[in-house]
Scaffold this motif. Sequence first.
Motif, PDB file in Angstrom:
ATOM      1  N   PRO A 141       0.832  -1.211   0.000  1.00 16.71           N
ATOM      2  CA  PRO A 141       0.000   0.000   0.000  1.00 16.71           C
ATOM      3  C   PRO A 141       0.865   1.259   0.000  1.00 16.71           C
ATOM      4  N   VAL A 142       0.374   2.299  -0.662  1.00 20.45           N
ATOM      5  CA  VAL A 142       1.059   3.595  -0.705  1.00 20.45           C
ATOM      6  C   VAL A 142       0.169   4.613  -0.009  1.00 20.45           C
ATOM      7  N   ALA A 188      -6.044  -0.096   7.407  1.00 22.30           N
ATOM      8  CA  ALA A 188      -6.027  -1.318   6.602  1.00 22.30           C
ATOM      9  C   ALA A 188      -4.595  -1.769   6.331  1.00 22.30           C
ATOM     10  N   ALA A 189      -3.719  -0.814   6.023  1.00 16.16           N
ATOM     11  CA  ALA A 189      -2.323  -1.160   5.769  1.00 16.16           C
ATOM     12  C   ALA A 189      -1.649  -1.700   7.030  1.00 16.16           C
ATOM     13  N   LEU A 204       5.388   5.206   2.359  1.00 15.25           N
ATOM     14  CA  LEU A 204       4.925   6.492   2.861  1.00 15.25           C
ATOM     15  C   LEU A 204       5.456   7.618   1.987  1.00 15.25           C
ATOM     16  N   THR A 205       4.522   8.382   1.404  1.00 11.52           N
ATOM     17  CA  THR A 205       4.871   9.585   0.651  1.00 11.52           C
ATOM     18  C   THR A 205       4.279  10.788   1.387  1.00 11.52           C
ATOM     19  N   GLY A 206       4.464  11.985   0.854  1.00  9.38           N
ATOM     20  CA  GLY A 206       3.880  13.173   1.470  1.00  9.38           C
ATOM     21  C   GLY A 206       4.385  13.450   2.869  1.00  9.38           C
ATOM     22  N   HIS A 207       5.616  13.027   3.160  1.00  9.01           N
ATOM     23  CA  HIS A 207       6.179  13.126   4.516  1.00  9.01           C
ATOM     24  C   HIS A 207       6.943  14.415   4.754  1.00  9.01           C
ATOM     25  N   ALA A 237       9.766   7.776  -1.500  1.00 12.69           N
ATOM     26  CA  ALA A 237       8.955   7.157  -0.434  1.00 12.69           C
ATOM     27  C   ALA A 237       9.845   6.446   0.575  1.00 12.69           C
ATOM     28  N   PHE A 238       9.370   6.385   1.808  1.00 14.37           N
ATOM     29  CA  PHE A 238       9.943   5.506   2.815  1.00 14.37           C
ATOM     30  C   PHE A 238       9.130   4.214   2.864  1.00 14.37           C
ATOM     31  N   VAL A 239       9.805   3.105   3.098  1.00 17.60           N
ATOM     32  CA  VAL A 239       9.099   1.887   3.464  1.00 17.60           C
ATOM     33  C   VAL A 239       8.943   1.916   4.991  1.00 17.60           C
ATOM     34  N   VAL A 240       7.714   1.809   5.451  1.00 24.68           N
ATOM     35  CA  VAL A 240       7.415   1.847   6.886  1.00 24.68           C
ATOM     36  C   VAL A 240       6.942   0.468   7.323  1.00 24.68           C
TER      37      VAL A 240
END
Length: 343
Positions: A11-12, A35-36, A45-48, A241-244
């Motif tokens: 999920p993004v 949900a993620a 994670l984008t928009g950080h 993006a970061f992978v969280v």
Amino acid sequence: MPSAHTHHSLPVLDLSRADDADPAEREAFRRELLAAARDWGFLHLTGHGVTDAEMVRVLDVTRAFFALPEADRLTVSNLNSPHFRGYTRIGHELTGGASDWRDQLDVGAERPAPRLGPGDPAYLWLEGPNQWPAALPELREVVLGWQERLAGVAHRLLRELLATIGAPQDFFDAAFAERPHLHTKLIRYPGTAPSGTGVPGQGVGAHKDYGFLTLLLQDGVGGLQVVRDGGYLDVPPLAGAFVVNLGELLEIATEGYLTATDHRVVSPPGAVERFSVPFFYNPRLDAVIDTVPGAYIRDAPGIAHDASNPLHAEYGRNELKGWVRAHPAVARRWHPELLVPQP
């Protein structure tokens, strides 16, 4: 252990949606985040708010560190540190009892060495000074600045996660107050290990992170895999993006409603190098993690108990358990009493 590959997409989530002026959009973001967190335990994670320039800078300084002569890297060997800080040579970290084919530099919050008394918990040794190579003086400023930058992103994301389950957004603020246990790794995966060395293809073996949240910056090479539907899902890099991923303490705190997920890194092919910078957002070492209040609890399955991997509510015990298992040579040198099995 799963072996087959699956073919889904992580999920993004765009964190900036959490501040949208439209309440419906904010609510939609939280539904997707929940949900993620429940179904995956992983997300992009984008928009950080972290800029591309900041990401490039920390990856550049990571490559510069590993480009140093080995003698310069060994001046900051973690064998010098009772706090498990510093450089680990290729093959000298263990996951699941097997050597990982990578080398790394471990950095934490910059603090003075503690003075422990007879009754103090051993996990307090995990605080202390970092080691910095004289041959790369800019490393300290870049990494410590990055660590503080990502702590702000992680704090914001954690508060949103709490909101998704109907809990007070400030529930964990006290646990992170004053002395959060921040941790950053600079990692190089130096291609495929020679035949007969360790587990074939193991850059780092399957594991769960034992804290709260991990934010991973990776280069364009790939290799991260996440357990999904009985197999492993490849997680290709997503630019910007970061992978969280969620750690074991969030599983404890939500009685299994949110779960930590196993993941691993497969070594890149041949002599290809992969670089990554995971950041671990964790509370004070002495923080005892209480169950998060909320109506969600009636749907929580409880905590999965693994006799080989006991989970502790006191954060420092989880953290120390991981370090001693992964770096037994450091423990033997500085803390031999910790190698005795604990009840």
